[in-house]
Design an enzyme around this catalytic site. Sequence first.
Site, PDB file in Angstrom:
ATOM      1  N   GLY A  69       0.840  -1.200   0.000  1.00 47.13           N
ATOM      2  CA  GLY A  69       0.000   0.000   0.000  1.00 47.13           C
ATOM      3  C   GLY A  69       0.873   1.247   0.000  1.00 47.13           C
ATOM      4  O   GLY A  69       2.108   1.156  -0.037  1.00 47.13           O
ATOM      5  N   PHE A  70       0.221   2.382   0.052  1.00 46.30           N
ATOM      6  CA  PHE A  70       0.951   3.648   0.002  1.00 46.30           C
ATOM      7  C   PHE A  70       1.921   3.780   1.186  1.00 46.30           C
ATOM      8  O   PHE A  70       3.144   3.873   0.995  1.00 46.30           O
ATOM      9  CB  PHE A  70      -0.071   4.795  -0.053  1.00 46.30           C
ATOM     10  N   LEU A 110      -0.464  -2.967   8.908  1.00 52.49           N
ATOM     11  CA  LEU A 110      -1.062  -1.835   8.184  1.00 52.49           C
ATOM     12  C   LEU A 110      -2.230  -2.261   7.307  1.00 52.49           C
ATOM     13  O   LEU A 110      -2.977  -1.405   6.824  1.00 52.49           O
ATOM     14  CB  LEU A 110      -0.009  -1.153   7.291  1.00 52.49           C
ATOM     15  N   TYR A 139     -16.006   2.705   9.986  1.00 54.81           N
ATOM     16  CA  TYR A 139     -14.546   2.605   9.905  1.00 54.81           C
ATOM     17  C   TYR A 139     -13.921   2.929  11.260  1.00 54.81           C
ATOM     18  O   TYR A 139     -13.075   2.191  11.771  1.00 54.81           O
ATOM     19  CB  TYR A 139     -14.026   3.561   8.826  1.00 54.81           C
ATOM     20  N   LYS A 162     -11.775   0.282  13.714  1.00 58.03           N
ATOM     21  CA  LYS A 162     -10.431   0.548  14.205  1.00 58.03           C
ATOM     22  C   LYS A 162     -10.422   0.631  15.734  1.00 58.03           C
ATOM     23  O   LYS A 162      -9.423   0.305  16.371  1.00 58.03           O
ATOM     24  CB  LYS A 162      -9.868   1.824  13.579  1.00 58.03           C
TER      25      LYS A 162
END
Length: 324
Positions: free
Chosen positions: A10-11, A76, A149, A153
């Site tokens: 990912g980024f 991540l 979301y 988390k």
Amino acid sequence: MRVLITGGAGFIGSHLAEELLNRGDMVYVIDDLSTGRLENVEHLMSSPRFNIAVETILNETVMDRLVSECDVIYHLAAAVGVELIVNKPVEVIERNILGTEVVLKLAARYLKDVVITSTSEIYGKSDRVPFKESDDRVLGPTTKNRWSYSSTKAIDEFLGLAYHKERNLGVTIVRLFNTVGPRQTGQYGMVIPRFVVKALRNEPITVYGNGQQIRCFGYVGDVVNGIISLANHKEANGQIFNLGNDQPISILDLAKKIKEKTNSKSEIVFVPYNEAYEEGFEDMSVRIPDLTKIKTMIGYEPKHNLDMILDEVIKYFSHDKLAI
Ligand code: UDP
């Protein structure tokens, strides 16, 4: 050291992988390429210390082997981006909760330290800024997808802290604020790559709502160094840290700044939230971190300000990477 990065294509994960390789570590990445891209790690493939498994972290057989072989896990892998949250809520909820469950269960089996990346979304729509790690969370109703979301988390954080308390597992939680830099795509809603690409193409820059919402943007290189430093501080175990930048800007001012920096002819247009996302969408009006805790723990000091970040991103997209 042998490190496992879930979501390493990912980024942010790809920048983390690069930095850890530079530091001499053996890097194992697992990524299902749902929002990650092989292109992000292409330049790392030639290193004999880089390994990638294209696989979901829900595959416990693969994860068991990877976790057993590594010294530390950087977790991540997650479903991210406001658009994805709004459009694919089942995927976001399941992947975020079940994925972290697998990581923590296996980390406990092999007694491996874990850094869990969480999010500033945790604070919800609280307007008591700057946000401190110990602050209350203020969320909208469960009928509004956006808050799912934040809740997934929060479950990840609860679970991490519970494993730390009950099983003595080395778990550190990092709440990432808006993070930007090369390789970030605007495909999942992220505002800076979107605005930059639109500005470079002289297409309308779409500001959602009235543009007065406030964000702080951190540079991915600073963020990655902060994550690694926390992982190397045993005293950080069992604790939560904000990580990012604390210089605020409104989204409208951001649009103007990007337009100016790119000498763009783009028009700035306002799009109501209902049209941009979905009926009844609630945004966070302001999001600023209190960075006292991480500064005290590791002496964190971001080295890049917004101008430097924007210059980097504009340079990145100017080099024939205009597809988003
Ligand atoms: N935003 C915008 N235009 C876009 C994309 C995003 O005005 O094309 C706004 C969005 O509504 C939010 C802010 O920019 O207020 C940051 O959005 P992003 O999705 O990057 O991150 P968020 O802070 O919402 O997690």
